[in-house]
Motif scaffolding. Structure first.
Motif, PDB file in Angstrom:
ATOM      1  N   CYS A   1      35.368 -11.018  60.572  1.00 24.76           N
ATOM      2  CA  CYS A   1      35.779 -10.761  61.959  1.00 24.76           C
ATOM      3  C   CYS A   1      37.184 -10.168  62.019  1.00 24.76           C
ATOM      4  O   CYS A   1      37.463  -9.271  62.822  1.00 24.76           O
TER       5      CYS A   1
ATOM      6  N   MET B   1      26.674 -25.951  62.653  1.00 24.66           N
ATOM      7  CA  MET B   1      27.424 -24.753  62.258  1.00 24.66           C
ATOM      8  C   MET B   1      27.389 -23.682  63.336  1.00 24.66           C
ATOM      9  O   MET B   1      28.338 -22.938  63.530  1.00 24.66           O
TER      10      MET B   1
ATOM     11  N   ILE C   1      32.014 -15.300  66.765  1.00 22.01           N
ATOM     12  CA  ILE C   1      31.445 -13.958  66.927  1.00 22.01           C
ATOM     13  C   ILE C   1      31.686 -13.436  68.336  1.00 22.01           C
ATOM     14  O   ILE C   1      32.026 -12.263  68.539  1.00 22.01           O
TER      15      ILE C   1
ATOM     16  N   ALA D   1      37.022 -22.781  64.134  1.00 22.12           N
ATOM     17  CA  ALA D   1      36.493 -22.855  62.771  1.00 22.12           C
ATOM     18  C   ALA D   1      36.745 -24.217  62.131  1.00 22.12           C
ATOM     19  O   ALA D   1      35.961 -24.664  61.283  1.00 22.12           O
TER      20      ALA D   1
ATOM     21  N   LEU E   1      33.102 -15.630  57.281  1.00 24.40           N
ATOM     22  CA  LEU E   1      32.871 -15.118  58.636  1.00 24.40           C
ATOM     23  C   LEU E   1      34.184 -14.699  59.292  1.00 24.40           C
ATOM     24  O   LEU E   1      34.263 -13.632  59.914  1.00 24.40           O
TER      25      LEU E   1
ATOM     26  N   ARG F   1      30.243 -25.328  54.187  1.00 23.38           N
ATOM     27  CA  ARG F   1      30.642 -24.940  55.544  1.00 23.38           C
ATOM     28  C   ARG F   1      31.972 -24.191  55.528  1.00 23.38           C
ATOM     29  O   ARG F   1      32.131 -23.182  56.215  1.00 23.38           O
TER      30      ARG F   1
ATOM     31  N   ILE G   1      30.004 -20.811  64.650  1.00 28.47           N
ATOM     32  CA  ILE G   1      29.735 -19.397  64.370  1.00 28.47           C
ATOM     33  C   ILE G   1      29.645 -18.573  65.647  1.00 28.47           C
ATOM     34  O   ILE G   1      30.256 -17.502  65.762  1.00 28.47           O
TER      35      ILE G   1
ATOM     36  N   LEU H   1      32.400 -20.302  56.808  1.00 30.33           N
ATOM     37  CA  LEU H   1      33.295 -19.991  57.927  1.00 30.33           C
ATOM     38  C   LEU H   1      34.448 -19.099  57.474  1.00 30.33           C
ATOM     39  O   LEU H   1      34.889 -18.220  58.215  1.00 30.33           O
TER      40      LEU H   1
END
Length: 228
Positions: free
Chosen positions: A17, A55, A63, A44, A13, A6, A59, A10
């Motif tokens: 971003c 999750m 986003i 997060a 991600l 995880r 997420i 993250l």
């Protein structure tokens, strides 16, 4: 293992971003960008700390917030009024060598804050400042009085030409093709230099060169001699 996976997902991600939102140092973030950054970091951490939280609950908000920041940035580029509303406007706190105390109160800037910002730019005497602006990021931009400015070639009427600084063409034994292309440096030229110096590409820690083919080489630890 679940927490590890995880955390990695993250992390990737968030990096993605942040790259989408552009490159800024932490101290240069606009207020809206700082808020988004804090929210993303807090969101997060939740799925990592609590395995019972899906999750997707981490997420999706990340986003959404990143997309919202991209939309906000796009609107800000097109609308000055919206940009001023979201990020504020620069405020002049020293004009004509005189401190505007009212402006300093408006931006909640104390004398200590001002002096610290000036010292950060190697200015220790406030009498040397002609003009100072608090930017929307909180950074202070300073224009010094003529007598306190660093002497330049223009002041001394010294003629010269502008030139780009040297670029890194080899880093940790790897050739930087983009830099060589930007500076019109050919692979044949580089190979001839290395052959002349008796070096291999992987034996070089750092090599810089300019458009005039002037170079500087720092061999790897095994070869200590600096070549230029």
């Amino acid at each position: 293992m679940i927490v590890f996976i995880r955390a990695i997902l993250l992390y990737l991600l968030i990096i993605f971003c942040m790259r989408l939102m552009g490159k800024r140092q932490l101290g240069e973030l606009q207020p809206s960008e700082l808020v988004i950054t804090i929210l993303i970091s807090n969101i997060a951490s939740l799925p990592i700390e609590d395995n019972s939280i899906p999750m997707v609950m981490g997420i999706v908000p990340i986003i959404v917030l990143s997309g919202f920041e991209l939309i906000t940035s796009s609107i800000s580029l097109k609308s000055k009024r919206f940009r001023n509303l979201v990020s504020g406007k620069p405020v002049v706190i020293i004009r004509g060598g005189k401190i505007d105390q009212k402006a300093m109160r408006e931006v909640r800037f104390s004398v200590d804050d001002l002096m610290e910002s000036l010292r950060g730019q190697s200015i220790f005497d406030i009498r040397d400042v002609q003009y100072a602006i608090v930017e929307t990021t909180g950074k202070v931009s300073v224009f010094q009085k003529h007598d306190a400015q660093t002497v330049t070639a223009k002041m001394l009427d010294i003629k010269g030409s502008d030139a780009d600084p040297p670029a890194v063409v080899i880093s940790d034994g790897r050739r930087i093709g983009a830099a060589m292309e930007a500076y019109s440096l050919s692979d044949r030229w580089l190979e001839s230099v290395l052959r002349e110096k008796g070096l291999k590409e992987e034996e070089i820690f750092l090599m810089t060169a300019d458009r005039n083919h002037q170079y500087y080489i720092v061999p790897a630890a095994a070869k200590k001699e600096v070549i230029q």
